[in-house]
Scaffold this motif. Structure first.
Motif, PDB file in Angstrom:
ATOM      1  N   GLU A 288       0.798  -1.217  -0.054  1.00 17.90           N
ATOM      2  CA  GLU A 288      -0.031  -0.024   0.141  1.00 17.90           C
ATOM      3  C   GLU A 288       0.867   1.235   0.102  1.00 17.90           C
ATOM      4  N   THR A 289       2.172   1.134   0.598  1.00 24.87           N
ATOM      5  CA  THR A 289       2.929   2.428   0.566  1.00 24.87           C
ATOM      6  C   THR A 289       4.160   2.624  -0.141  1.00 24.87           C
ATOM      7  N   THR A 290       4.364   1.284  -0.949  1.00 22.01           N
ATOM      8  CA  THR A 290       5.639   1.342  -1.739  1.00 22.01           C
ATOM      9  C   THR A 290       5.466   2.307  -2.847  1.00 22.01           C
ATOM     10  N   SER A 291       6.636   3.229  -3.060  1.00 24.84           N
ATOM     11  CA  SER A 291       6.568   4.195  -4.021  1.00 24.84           C
ATOM     12  C   SER A 291       8.035   3.791  -4.866  1.00 24.84           C
ATOM     13  N   THR A 292       7.817   4.211  -6.073  1.00 21.45           N
ATOM     14  CA  THR A 292       8.862   4.019  -6.874  1.00 21.45           C
ATOM     15  C   THR A 292       8.945   5.363  -7.736  1.00 21.45           C
ATOM     16  N   SER A 293       9.899   5.658  -8.682  1.00 19.79           N
ATOM     17  CA  SER A 293       9.875   6.812  -9.354  1.00 19.79           C
ATOM     18  C   SER A 293       8.807   7.030 -10.272  1.00 19.79           C
ATOM     19  N   SER A 294       8.313   5.682 -10.857  1.00 16.40           N
ATOM     20  CA  SER A 294       7.361   5.551 -11.892  1.00 16.40           C
ATOM     21  C   SER A 294       6.277   6.223 -11.454  1.00 16.40           C
TER      22      SER A 294
ATOM     23  N   THR B 200      -8.367   4.367   0.232  1.00 24.68           N
ATOM     24  CA  THR B 200      -7.643   4.217  -0.979  1.00 24.68           C
ATOM     25  C   THR B 200      -7.062   5.628  -1.305  1.00 24.68           C
ATOM     26  N   ILE B 201      -7.786   6.501  -1.376  1.00 26.81           N
ATOM     27  CA  ILE B 201      -7.355   7.986  -1.566  1.00 26.81           C
ATOM     28  C   ILE B 201      -6.181   8.249  -0.216  1.00 26.81           C
ATOM     29  N   SER B 202      -6.316   7.971   0.547  1.00 24.85           N
ATOM     30  CA  SER B 202      -5.298   8.243   1.571  1.00 24.85           C
ATOM     31  C   SER B 202      -4.147   7.352   1.230  1.00 24.85           C
ATOM     32  N   ILE B 203      -4.250   6.347   0.757  1.00 24.83           N
ATOM     33  CA  ILE B 203      -2.984   5.591   0.167  1.00 24.83           C
ATOM     34  C   ILE B 203      -2.321   6.320  -0.823  1.00 24.83           C
ATOM     35  N   TRP B 204      -2.883   6.666  -1.697  1.00 26.30           N
ATOM     36  CA  TRP B 204      -2.547   7.422  -3.004  1.00 26.30           C
ATOM     37  C   TRP B 204      -1.758   8.674  -2.621  1.00 26.30           C
ATOM     38  N   LEU B 205      -2.508   9.492  -1.600  1.00 26.51           N
ATOM     39  CA  LEU B 205      -2.079  10.652  -1.051  1.00 26.51           C
ATOM     40  C   LEU B 205      -0.703  10.440  -0.581  1.00 26.51           C
ATOM     41  N   ALA B 206      -0.394   9.269   0.173  1.00 31.27           N
ATOM     42  CA  ALA B 206       0.700   9.202   0.758  1.00 31.27           C
ATOM     43  C   ALA B 206       1.958   8.549  -0.214  1.00 31.27           C
ATOM     44  N   LYS B 207       1.480   7.849  -1.023  1.00 32.03           N
ATOM     45  CA  LYS B 207       2.430   7.841  -2.252  1.00 32.03           C
ATOM     46  C   LYS B 207       3.061   9.097  -3.172  1.00 32.03           C
ATOM     47  N   LEU B 208       1.903  10.067  -3.242  1.00 34.48           N
ATOM     48  CA  LEU B 208       2.555  11.238  -3.586  1.00 34.48           C
ATOM     49  C   LEU B 208       3.246  12.234  -2.556  1.00 34.48           C
ATOM     50  N   ARG B 209       2.924  12.266  -1.422  1.00 37.48           N
ATOM     51  CA  ARG B 209       3.814  12.732  -0.558  1.00 37.48           C
ATOM     52  C   ARG B 209       5.294  12.060  -0.498  1.00 37.48           C
ATOM     53  N   THR B 210       5.357  10.887  -0.501  1.00 39.08           N
ATOM     54  CA  THR B 210       6.620  10.377  -0.738  1.00 39.08           C
ATOM     55  C   THR B 210       7.443  10.521  -1.703  1.00 39.08           C
ATOM     56  N   GLN B 211       6.633  10.753  -2.997  1.00 42.82           N
ATOM     57  CA  GLN B 211       7.083  11.089  -4.152  1.00 42.82           C
ATOM     58  C   GLN B 211       7.894  12.336  -4.317  1.00 42.82           C
ATOM     59  N   PHE B 212       7.047  13.123  -3.835  1.00 43.78           N
ATOM     60  CA  PHE B 212       7.591  14.656  -3.724  1.00 43.78           C
ATOM     61  C   PHE B 212       8.303  15.169  -2.414  1.00 43.78           C
ATOM     62  N   ASN B 213       8.364  14.122  -1.355  1.00 44.53           N
ATOM     63  CA  ASN B 213       9.108  14.538  -0.250  1.00 44.53           C
ATOM     64  C   ASN B 213       8.494  16.021   0.340  1.00 44.53           C
ATOM     65  N   ASP B 214       7.133  15.780   0.450  1.00 42.46           N
ATOM     66  CA  ASP B 214       6.381  17.029   0.802  1.00 42.46           C
ATOM     67  C   ASP B 214       4.981  16.743   1.300  1.00 42.46           C
ATOM     68  N   PRO B 215       4.459  17.323   2.196  1.00 41.77           N
ATOM     69  CA  PRO B 215       3.126  16.940   2.676  1.00 41.77           C
ATOM     70  C   PRO B 215       1.937  17.137   1.577  1.00 41.77           C
ATOM     71  N   LEU B 216       2.183  18.170   0.738  1.00 38.76           N
ATOM     72  CA  LEU B 216       1.525  18.587  -0.588  1.00 38.76           C
ATOM     73  C   LEU B 216       0.191  19.271  -0.029  1.00 38.76           C
ATOM     74  N   PHE B 217      -0.464  18.467   0.736  1.00 41.45           N
ATOM     75  CA  PHE B 217      -1.915  18.940   1.254  1.00 41.45           C
ATOM     76  C   PHE B 217      -2.073  18.843   2.643  1.00 41.45           C
ATOM     77  N   VAL B 218      -2.459  20.061   3.377  1.00 45.47           N
ATOM     78  CA  VAL B 218      -2.337  19.918   4.685  1.00 45.47           C
ATOM     79  C   VAL B 218      -4.022  20.143   5.347  1.00 45.47           C
ATOM     80  N   ARG B 219      -4.600  19.239   6.305  1.00 47.18           N
ATOM     81  CA  ARG B 219      -5.746  19.440   6.775  1.00 47.18           C
ATOM     82  C   ARG B 219      -5.962  20.747   7.605  1.00 47.18           C
TER      83      ARG B 219
END
Length: 316
Positions: free
Chosen positions: A8-14, A47-66
């Protein structure tokens, strides 16, 4: 060392180029809501939370804060949104850019490898049909020779029509029709009328057409049956054959389609061949590289419409 994380949390450059993650990025930026983004995508909030976690890992930034006003973008997200939307538009264009071929407006040429016989039997009908459907399309007829397989592979030729047994893996083929054999003679031949048998065949003088794979089938069949023809003229092709037959008492053995075509042109009589020569199939051939090419598919479809005898294509 490779990372070992859950699925669920694995992130790659792709992931950076994953259209669904970029779509989520855009929706969160627009709606400021995980719930609305989930509704737009038809997915659950986990599922959205999992995808957002991938985005945050990919960009090394929270991106969206509640916040009390919803999911607010970080400065990094503000800086990225333009690039993300450009990437999404590129994905959209790629998915919508399936090429099409419009014969009515196309300006191009097709090269078709075929035999000399096909110049007489197939090409006139094919040219007439193509001109009616595609007025700016040019047809180039090329020889069937040892260079033909490479020409089909490289795109220097589009298709080949004929008896081509030497093609190997990587080519498609579609049977168009089957050919048997006939004999042609002067309609006023002094010794041949409605009855024509093996005795006549052995006694009469012949023209030999030396070119083509069909000529090999004919020669081998005669050899197996120990039939020695009296050949008085050998020709490399069909040019001049109707005129020669119309002014002599020679006969010739030909595949039925070219035989009947030449008989109509020269006022000749068509005779059933009294020698058992194996029939053969005429096929159209094309390379696998161009199997899904719209222009190549259109040309093959035209040939099938004109000449097909209800046979499916197979791949060698």
């Amino acid at each position: 060392m490779p990372r070992t994380q859950s699925a669920e949390t694995t992130s790659t450059s792709s992931d950076l180029f994953d259209a669904k993650l970029l779509r989520l990025f855009d929706l969160l930026y627009h709606t400021r809501s995980v719930t609305r983004a989930a509704e737009e995508l038809g997915l659950s909030q986990p599922t959205i939370s999992i995808w957002l976690a991938k985005l945050r890992t990919q960009f090394n930034d929270p991106l969206f804060v509640r916040t009390s006003e919803g999911m607010q973008p970080t400065p990094r997200a503000d800086a990225l949104i333009g690039t993300v939307r450009t990437a999404l538009e590129s994905f959209r264009l790629l998915s919508a850019s399936e090429p099409v071929f419009n014969p009515a407006t196309a300006v191009r040429s097709f090269r078709i490898c075929m035999t000399d016989a096909s110049h007489i039997t197939l090409l006139p009908q094919l040219l007439s049909h193509v001109r009616a459907l595609a007025p700016n399309v040019r047809l180039d007829a090329a020889r069937i020779d040892d260079d033909m397989p490479l020409a089909l592979q490289t795109g220097d030729a589009d298709i080949a029509i004929g008896l081509v047994p030497q093609l190997e893996a990587g080519f498609y083929q579609q049977t168009l029709f089957t050919q048997d054999w006939v004999c042609l003679a002067n309609s006023a031949h002094p010794r041949i009328g409605k009855t024509f048998n093996l005795k006549h065949y052995k006694e009469e003088a012949h023209i030999l057409i030396a070119a083509g794979t069909g000529a090999v089938l004919q020669s081998e069949a005669l050899k197996r049956q120990r039939i020695n023809r009296r050949v008085l003229l050998e020709l490399p092709g069909f040019l001049g054959l109707p005129a020669i037959l119309a002014t002599t008492d020679l006969i010739v053995t030909l595949p039925r389609q070219i035989g009947e075509s030449l008989a109509r042109l020269g006022g000749l009589q068509v005779l059933d061949c009294p020698v058992a020569i194996p029939s053969f199939t005429v096929k159209q051939h094309w390379h696998a590289r161009y199997h899904n090419d719209p222009a190549n598919r259109w040309l093959r479809g035209v040939c099938a419409d004109l000449f097909l005898n209800s046979k499916p294509f197979t791949k060698k």
